[in-house]
Write an enzyme that holds these catalytic residues in place. Structure first.
Site, PDB file in Angstrom:
ATOM      1  N   LYS A 166      25.212  45.226 -14.368  1.00 15.59           N
ATOM      2  CA  LYS A 166      25.982  45.523 -13.185  1.00 15.59           C
ATOM      3  C   LYS A 166      27.270  44.808 -13.652  1.00 15.59           C
ATOM      4  CE  LYS A 166      28.821  44.830  -9.397  1.00 15.59           C
ATOM      5  NZ  LYS A 166      29.693  43.920  -9.289  1.00 15.59           N
ATOM      6  N   GLY A 216      25.407  34.090  -9.479  1.00 15.15           N
ATOM      7  CA  GLY A 216      26.720  34.152  -8.678  1.00 15.15           C
ATOM      8  C   GLY A 216      26.446  33.512  -7.365  1.00 15.15           C
ATOM      9  N   SER A 217      27.124  33.458  -6.355  1.00 13.26           N
ATOM     10  CA  SER A 217      27.133  32.980  -5.200  1.00 13.26           C
ATOM     11  C   SER A 217      25.609  33.189  -4.391  1.00 13.26           C
ATOM     12  CB  SER A 217      28.387  33.664  -4.353  1.00 13.26           C
ATOM     13  OG  SER A 217      27.996  34.730  -3.704  1.00 13.26           O
ATOM     14  N   GLY A 220      25.983  36.144  -1.950  1.00 11.02           N
ATOM     15  CA  GLY A 220      25.773  37.408  -2.616  1.00 11.02           C
ATOM     16  C   GLY A 220      24.328  37.627  -3.160  1.00 11.02           C
ATOM     17  N   GLY A 221      23.895  36.385  -3.433  1.00 11.08           N
ATOM     18  CA  GLY A 221      22.572  36.593  -4.411  1.00 11.08           C
ATOM     19  C   GLY A 221      21.597  36.606  -3.198  1.00 11.08           C
ATOM     20  N   GLU A 240      20.326  32.736 -10.071  1.00 10.10           N
ATOM     21  CA  GLU A 240      20.975  31.318 -10.061  1.00 10.10           C
ATOM     22  C   GLU A 240      22.081  31.316  -9.243  1.00 10.10           C
ATOM     23  OE1 GLU A 240      24.210  29.197 -11.932  1.00 10.10           O
ATOM     24  OE2 GLU A 240      23.095  29.825 -13.727  1.00 10.10           O
ATOM     25  N   CYS A 277      28.676  26.206 -13.187  1.00 11.40           N
ATOM     26  CA  CYS A 277      27.488  26.133 -12.263  1.00 11.40           C
ATOM     27  C   CYS A 277      27.015  24.601 -11.982  1.00 11.40           C
ATOM     28  CB  CYS A 277      26.471  27.022 -12.407  1.00 11.40           C
ATOM     29  SG  CYS A 277      25.879  27.180 -14.006  1.00 11.40           S
ATOM     30  N   GLU A 364      29.015  23.652  -1.337  1.00  7.31           N
ATOM     31  CA  GLU A 364      29.481  24.039  -2.410  1.00  7.31           C
ATOM     32  C   GLU A 364      30.925  24.519  -2.110  1.00  7.31           C
ATOM     33  OE1 GLU A 364      28.730  25.629  -6.785  1.00  7.31           O
ATOM     34  OE2 GLU A 364      27.958  26.580  -5.215  1.00  7.31           O
TER      35      GLU A 364
END
Length: 497
Positions: A166, A216-217, A220-221, A240, A277, A364
Site C-alpha cells: 500500500k 507509521g503512526s 493509524g497502526g 512499528e 523513528c 510523541e
C-alpha cells in the site's frame, strides 16, 4: 474519481500527476494473482529466490538517479540522504540473499524415533514455512528503506511470500516508479501495489492476505491492527509505531564532556527534521547540562517535513506542551518560512514533575522536538524509567567510573526498550544479523520481532512438523542427507548435519 496527489514539501505545491486510488475490484485481482503465484514462489529453491532479490537490487541501483530525483521532490529529504537510503535499501535485499543461502532461517529440526521414551517419540522433522501473501504499508519518512522495496518487502519476498504494497500518500510518485522496477524483475503475481486509504483497508480484509507489515503512526497502526485482528480469520499484524527513545546522561559523562554530549544529542534529535523513528525525544540529564543542550539546539536548523499534516501536528503539539505549563521551552532552532516546515525545539521539566505527568509528557511529537528531564540524584532514575511506555531504543551515557550505575539504568531501560545503546545515539539502524528494531507497545505491536535485519524474515513464517514421513517426500531442508548443507538441530545438537 479519488486520486492520490504528491506535494513538494518545500513549497506546498502539488508535484507530479495525481494517481487514481485503487478500486476494490483491482485490490481483489491483485490479491487473487498473489495467491495463485504463492505455490510456485514459495517452492522456488531459496538460492533461486536469492538470485531474484539480488536482481531487484541491481535494477534499483541502475535506476537510482531518477528514483532519487522524484523522491527528493516529494519528500524534501535531500539527494545525499535519499541516495544513501536507496543504497541501504538495495543492501537489505542483498542481505536477504545471504540469509536464504545460509539457510538457518528455516530453523530445521530433526528428531529420531525413540520407542523407549514416555510417550514414545516418532520421527519428527520441523521447519518454518511461508504464510502466504503479505500486505506491506509504506512509511512516510523512509520512501525507499521502509516502503515499496524496503525491509518488510525484502524479508517477505525472501520468506517465499508474495507482497502487495500500500503506497504512502506522501510519496505516490516515488512509490509508483519503485514498484515499476520491482515488478520488472519478479515473477508475475509475486508483487503488486495499491494506492489510497480505502484500498489499504480493503487489502487487509482480503482473505488471501495472510499477514501485514506496517510502519507509521500509533493511531493509524492501531486502527489497522484492530481490522486485522477483527477479521473472521485474524492475521498477524506487525506494526512499528511510536517511540520516544529515552536517553540518560549520567553525572560523570555530563561533567566530562558536556559539549560533545550536547552536540551529539542535537544532531540526533534534528536528523531528518526529527522524522526518524529513533530520534531521542527524551533526555534525562543533570540540570548543569541544560545550558550546553540549549545552545546546541539553538544552533540547529529545521526544514520541510514530509507533508502538511505532519507539520501542522508538530506545531500544534509543541504549542500544547507549552500551554500545559508542565515544561518550559529552553531552546529553538530556525526553519524556512515557506512550505511544510518545522523548527527544532527543546523543553525542560524536572524529574518529579515528569514522573507525576508521565503519560502526558511521553506523547510523541513527531519532528525535531525534545524534552530534557532534569534530575539531582541518579538513583531516582530507574523507578521512573521502568514506567516509560515501550520504545525502540534506550541510551546511556556514562563515564568509566559509572559502569555500575549505568548497568542499573540499562536494567530499567531493558524492560521497555528493544535496543540499548552505550555512549552513542539511537539514530542509525544497521542492516545486520544482530540488529533488533522493535520493542513493547506502542513501539511495535509485537515485541518478539524486528522490522530490520536478518531475523525480520521470521514474521512471515510459521512452523510445520512432518511426522513419520518418508525421506523422499520431505522438503530438501529436512532430508536426512542435508542436500542444501544448512544449519540444523539434529537430536538436540545444532550443526551443519
Amino acid at each position: 474519481m479519488t486520486v492520490v496527489q504528491g506535494y513538494d514539501p518545500r513549497t506546498g505545491e502539488p508535484f507530479g500527476e495525481p494517481i487514481p486510488a485503487t478500486t476494490d475490484d483491482r485490490v481483489d485481482a491483485l490479491a487473487r494473482a498473489a495467491a495463485d503465484a504463492f505455490p510456485a514462489w514459495s517452492a522456488l529453491p531459496a538460492a533461486d529466490r536469492a538470485d531474484v532479490l539480488e536482481r531487484v537490487a541491481d535494477a534499483l541501483d541502475a535506476s537510482a538517479e531518477s528514483l532519487v530525483a522524484v523522491a527528493d521532490a516529494e519528500t524534501a529529504l535531500g539527494v545525499p540522504r535519499l541516495s544513501t537510503e536507496l543504497k541501504r535499501t538495495t543492501n537489505q535485499l542483498r542481505l536477504f540473499g545471504q540469509v536464504l543461502r545460509e539457510g538457518g532461517y528455516v530453523e530445521a529440526v530433526l528428531d529420531s524415533a525413540d520407542p523407549d521414551t514416555i510417550p514414545p517419540r516418532p520421527v519428527l522433522r520441523r521447519m518454518l514455512r511461508p504464510l502466504g501473501t503479505v500486505a506491506v504499508f509504506s512509511a512516510s519518512n523512509f520512501p525507499f528503506a521502509f516502503s515499496v522495496a524496503g525491509g518488510d518487502t525484502a524479508s517477505a519476498l525472501a520468506a517465499g511470500c508474495p507482497v502487495i504494497v500500500k503506497a504512502h500518500s506522501a510519496h505516490p510518485g516515488t512509490s509508483r516508479e519503485t514498484a515499476r522496477v520491482v515488478a520488472s524483475v519478479v515473477p508475475d503475481g509475486v508483487f503488486g501495489i495499491v494506492y489510497g486509504t480505502e484500498a489499504g483497508v480493503t487489502l487487509i480484509k482480503h482473505p488471501a492476505v495472510r499477514a501485514v507489515g506496517f510502519t507509521g503512526s500509533t493511531g493509524g497502526g492501531r486502527a489497522l491492527f484492530d481490522i486485522a485482528q477483527g477479521r473472521p480469520d485474524p492475521i498477524p499484524f506487525y506494526g512499528e509505531l511510536g517511540s520516544v527513545n529515552p536517553a540518560v546522561v549520567l553525572p560523570g559523562a555530563a561533567a566530562a564532556r558536556p559539549e560533545e554530549v550536547a552536540t551529539g544529542f542535537a544532531g540526533s534529535l534534528t536528523l531528518g527534521v526529527g522524522q526518524f523513528c529513533t530520534n531521542p525525544g527524551l533526555l534525562f540529564a543533570p540540570e548543569s547540562l541544560v545550558p550546553a543542550l540549549a545552545s546546541a539546539v539553538d544552533g540547529t536548523t529545521g526544514g520541510a517535513m514530509l507533508n502538511e499534516r505532519m507539520s501542522d501536528s508538530y506545531r500544534s503539539g509543541t504549542a500544547e506542551l507549552v500551554a500545559s505549563g508542565l515544561a518550559k521551552q529552553v531552546a529553538a532552532g530556525t526553519a524556512p518560512e515557506a512550505g511544510f516546515t518545522a523548527a527544532p525545539k527543546l523543553f525542560e521539566v524536572p524529574l518529579d514533575v515528569f514522573a507525576d505527568n508521565l503519560e502526558k509528557l511521553t506523547e510523541e511529537h513527531f519532528g525535531p522536538a525534545g524534552i530534557v528531564v532534569t534530575y539531582t540524584d541518579p538513583e531516582d532514575l530507574p523507578d521512573v524509567l521502568r514506567r516509560l511506555p515501550g520504545t525502540l531504543t534506550g541510551t546511556v551515557h556514562a563515564s568509566d567510573d559509572e559502569h555500575e550505575l549505568a548497568g542499573a539504568v540499562a536494567s530499567a531501560l531493558g524492560g521497555v526498550a528493544g535496543r540499548l545503546i552505550f555512549n552513542g545515539w539511537p539514530t542509525g539502524v544497521a542492516v545486520a544479523w544482530g540488529m533488533h528494531h522493535g520493542g513493547p507497545w506502542p513501539a511495535t505491536t509485537n515485541p518478539l520481532h524486528t522490522s530490520v535485519g536478518a531475523t525480520s524474515i521470521r514474521r512471515w513464517l510459521a512452523p510445520v512438523t512432518y511426522q513419520s514421513w518418508p525421506d523422499a517426500l520431505l522438503p530438501a531442508e529436512l532430508r536426512t542427507d542435508n542436500p542444501l548443507g544448512i544449519p540444523r538441530r539434529v537430536d538436540g545438537v545444532l550443526g551443519v548435519h
